[in-house]
Write an enzyme that holds these catalytic residues in place. Sequence first.
Site, PDB file in Angstrom:
ATOM      1  CE  LYS A  94      26.903  55.481  -2.646  1.00  0.00           C
ATOM      2  NZ  LYS A  94      26.975  55.529  -1.182  1.00  0.00           N
TER       3      LYS A  94
HETATM    4  O1  G3P Z   1      23.992  56.056   1.374  1.00  0.00           O
HETATM    5  C1  G3P Z   1      23.897  57.457   1.457  1.00  0.00           C
HETATM    6  C2  G3P Z   1      23.794  57.832   2.879  1.00  0.00           C
HETATM    7  O2  G3P Z   1      24.989  57.579   3.539  1.00  0.00           O
HETATM    8  C3  G3P Z   1      23.390  59.208   3.171  1.00  0.00           C
HETATM    9  O3  G3P Z   1      22.824  59.165   4.424  1.00  0.00           O
HETATM   10  O4  G3P Z   1      22.070  60.053   6.557  1.00  0.00           O
HETATM   11  O5  G3P Z   1      24.015  61.121   5.359  1.00  0.00           O
HETATM   12  O6  G3P Z   1      21.696  61.382   4.500  1.00  0.00           O
HETATM   13  P1  G3P Z   1      22.627  60.520   5.247  1.00  0.00           P
END
Ligand code: G3P
Length: 218
Positions: A87
Amino acid sequence: MKFFLDTANLDQIREAQSLGVIDGVTTNPSLMAKEGIKGEASILKHYIDICNIVDGDVSAEVISTDYEGMIREGEKLAALHPQIVVKIPVIKDGIKAIKYLSSKGIRTNCTLVFTAGQALLAAKAGATYVSPFVGRLDDISHDGMELIGQIVDMFNYYEMGTQVLAASIRSTLHIIKCIEMGADVATCPLEPILGLLKHPLTDSGLKKFLEDYHKVNG
Ligand code: G3P
């Protein structure tokens, strides 16, 4: 549409894997830190542990922000296990690193994507996946799902092989919208996936079936 679990929590990954509907896992440095995984050796071991639980792709994120560092880290991560996808953030050196790693047959997931232009550059560099962050766009009053549709249309129109991995997916409705938009993958915690099962008519229907069975069979 494939489901990836967006967590580094091994119990949650085991539970999701036992459901039989999970196609992979995505992690990021914040999710690893949340589980208290620290130090290079522990971090690398944790990725291998995840790969040993799930059958599909496991995204492991680089920490470097310079080209050489990302290449070095990316090659190390990819050598850990065949399921690892490296990633990489959508910055200038990241695009160069994606180009290099894909030329070496190493699969990549270009992360922190917030515009169709960023997704286009990642796809041109040969990224296996691009990860547009839906929830984080919604957080700032932008329609995250609209971006998913835009990128899906662009990749289809130009016949680009990069898969759209809708990330920052936080609700069951987000998952349904991803299906409507034609995302290849949605990554989210287990809870929104389990939310797909919920319907009052299922619950009341099952209750009635069992009552009728027991009326006759005792
Ligand atoms: O895959 C990316 C994700 O983990 C971000 O999620 O909820 O932290 O915006 P969030």
